[in-house]
Design a protein around this motif. Structure first.
Motif, PDB file in Angstrom:
ATOM      1  N   ALA A  82      -2.114   3.064  -3.301  1.00  0.00           N
ATOM      2  CA  ALA A  82      -1.119   2.991  -2.227  1.00  0.00           C
ATOM      3  C   ALA A  82      -0.303   4.281  -2.159  1.00  0.00           C
ATOM      4  O   ALA A  82      -0.002   4.793  -1.079  1.00  0.00           O
ATOM      5  CB  ALA A  82      -0.201   1.793  -2.443  1.00  0.00           C
ATOM      6  N   LEU A 114      -7.927  -7.838   1.686  1.00  0.00           N
ATOM      7  CA  LEU A 114      -6.596  -7.237   1.706  1.00  0.00           C
ATOM      8  C   LEU A 114      -6.675  -5.723   1.514  1.00  0.00           C
ATOM      9  O   LEU A 114      -5.978  -4.957   2.189  1.00  0.00           O
ATOM     10  CB  LEU A 114      -5.714  -7.862   0.620  1.00  0.00           C
ATOM     11  N   ALA A 159      -7.980  -4.151   4.636  1.00  0.00           N
ATOM     12  CA  ALA A 159      -6.972  -4.173   5.704  1.00  0.00           C
ATOM     13  C   ALA A 159      -5.839  -3.186   5.441  1.00  0.00           C
ATOM     14  O   ALA A 159      -4.979  -2.980   6.308  1.00  0.00           O
ATOM     15  CB  ALA A 159      -6.409  -5.582   5.851  1.00  0.00           C
ATOM     16  N   GLY A 160      -5.836  -2.605   4.239  1.00  0.00           N
ATOM     17  CA  GLY A 160      -4.779  -1.657   3.901  1.00  0.00           C
ATOM     18  C   GLY A 160      -3.494  -2.305   3.447  1.00  0.00           C
ATOM     19  O   GLY A 160      -2.475  -1.631   3.285  1.00  0.00           O
ATOM     20  N   ASP A 161      -3.524  -3.624   3.208  1.00  0.00           N
ATOM     21  CA  ASP A 161      -2.331  -4.334   2.747  1.00  0.00           C
ATOM     22  C   ASP A 161      -2.332  -4.308   1.218  1.00  0.00           C
ATOM     23  O   ASP A 161      -2.624  -5.310   0.553  1.00  0.00           O
ATOM     24  CB  ASP A 161      -2.321  -5.772   3.274  1.00  0.00           C
ATOM     25  N   LEU A 162      -1.997  -3.155   0.670  1.00  0.00           N
ATOM     26  CA  LEU A 162      -2.137  -2.956  -0.771  1.00  0.00           C
ATOM     27  C   LEU A 162      -1.053  -3.670  -1.568  1.00  0.00           C
ATOM     28  O   LEU A 162      -1.284  -4.053  -2.718  1.00  0.00           O
ATOM     29  CB  LEU A 162      -2.157  -1.461  -1.084  1.00  0.00           C
ATOM     30  N   THR A 163       0.103  -3.857  -0.992  1.00  0.00           N
ATOM     31  CA  THR A 163       1.159  -4.616  -1.672  1.00  0.00           C
ATOM     32  C   THR A 163       0.704  -6.063  -1.884  1.00  0.00           C
ATOM     33  O   THR A 163       0.863  -6.631  -2.978  1.00  0.00           O
ATOM     34  CB  THR A 163       2.466  -4.584  -0.871  1.00  0.00           C
ATOM     35  N   ALA A 164       0.130  -6.660  -0.839  1.00  0.00           N
ATOM     36  CA  ALA A 164      -0.373  -8.036  -0.955  1.00  0.00           C
ATOM     37  C   ALA A 164      -1.561  -8.097  -1.904  1.00  0.00           C
ATOM     38  O   ALA A 164      -1.715  -9.067  -2.657  1.00  0.00           O
ATOM     39  CB  ALA A 164      -0.772  -8.570   0.416  1.00  0.00           C
ATOM     40  N   ALA A 165      -2.407  -7.058  -1.900  1.00  0.00           N
ATOM     41  CA  ALA A 165      -3.562  -7.025  -2.799  1.00  0.00           C
ATOM     42  C   ALA A 165      -3.104  -6.982  -4.249  1.00  0.00           C
ATOM     43  O   ALA A 165      -3.634  -7.701  -5.110  1.00  0.00           O
ATOM     44  CB  ALA A 165      -4.436  -5.815  -2.487  1.00  0.00           C
ATOM     45  N   SER A 175      -0.249  -8.057  -5.437  1.00  0.00           N
ATOM     46  CA  SER A 175       0.337  -9.360  -5.745  1.00  0.00           C
ATOM     47  C   SER A 175      -0.743 -10.406  -5.997  1.00  0.00           C
ATOM     48  O   SER A 175      -0.637 -11.234  -6.920  1.00  0.00           O
ATOM     49  CB  SER A 175       1.239  -9.803  -4.594  1.00  0.00           C
TER      50      SER A 175
END
Length: 241
Positions: free
Chosen positions: A111, A206, A209-215, A217
């Motif tokens: 990230a 995730l 999709a580039g949602d690394l914070t959610a990944a 977690s």
């Protein structure tokens, strides 16, 4: 897999050793056998059989055993020989502590890199993660649950590799071999591994999709659940023993 089966697979590795045969390469071969679930905790490793299968000297093999002993994969018992190590509940807790550092840290580092204006696409970086997810799903469709476990190892190695650090990659490689020894405590590998297949897919999505914070977690939650499940299995095994 019987002793004869995995020794036959070692013979197939013999040609790859060639002139570059070293204790480190022999250790790599044996570590892979452990990671893939072929060598169970408590298995006695015969110098004669393994040395003949790989075509290496006793001194080279003993050095390989020593290296794997430092990695906590093998243990030498006086007057009995060398055995694949049996892990404890404390080992499980420590392994998962290190996994959180390596896997969650790798996603966090990714990230940070992607936040740079000169950052490149994650497509190539995620290809091994995607391949491991598909490998696990394919193995599950064939009811090959040992292979599902191996695919799971590949998935987590690929996640750690997102750090793009040779040292993180090496540390994760060694850790996963230890972890495979932990998984043998599960009486029902299908029930254990099947639970995590959709979670691997969700983490991949995730990441894509580039949602690394959610990944990150999701990985932390995943590791918490797996640790709790394995600790419970160790407690049950101790009660039976």
């Amino acid at each position: 897999m019987t002793t004869t089966d995995w020794l036959e697979e070692l013979r197939a590795e013999r040609s790859d050793l060639g002139r570059a045969s070293t204790a480190g390469r022999v250790a790599d071969v044996l570590r892979t056998r452990i990671t893939e679930g072929h060598l169970r905790p408590g298995t006695r490793l015969s110098e004669e059989d393994i040395g003949a299968a790989l075509g290496v000297s006793r001194n080279t093999l003993r050095e390989a055993f020593r290296l794997l002993g430092h990695e906590r994969l093998l243990v030498h018992e006086f007057n009995r020989g060398v055995f694949v190590r049996r892990l404890t509940v404390d080992d499980v807790r420590d392994l998962y502590q290190v996994r959180r550092i390596l896997e969650c840290g790798a996603v966090r580092r990714l990230a940070e890199r992607l936040a740079s204006p000169s950052a490149s696409s994650t497509v190539d970086l995620l290809a091994p993660v995607r391949a491991a997810v598909e490998e696990g799903e394919s193995a599950a469709a064939q009811d090959a649950w040992v292979a599902v476990g191996t695919a799971n190892m590949h998935f987590h190695q690929a996640v750690a590799d997102l750090a793009q650090s040779p040292r993180v990659t090496e540390a994760m490689d060694h850790l996963l071999a230890e972890l495979r020894l932990v998984f043998h405590v599960m009486d029902a590998p299908q029930a254990f591994h099947a639970t995590y297949l959709p979670e691997n897919r969700a983490i991949l999505e995730l990441l894509e999709a580039g949602d690394l914070t959610a990944a990150e977690s999701a990985i932390a939650t995943y590791l918490d659940a797996a640790e709790a499940q394995l600790v419970e299995a160790y407690a049950a095994a101790a009660t039976r023993g």
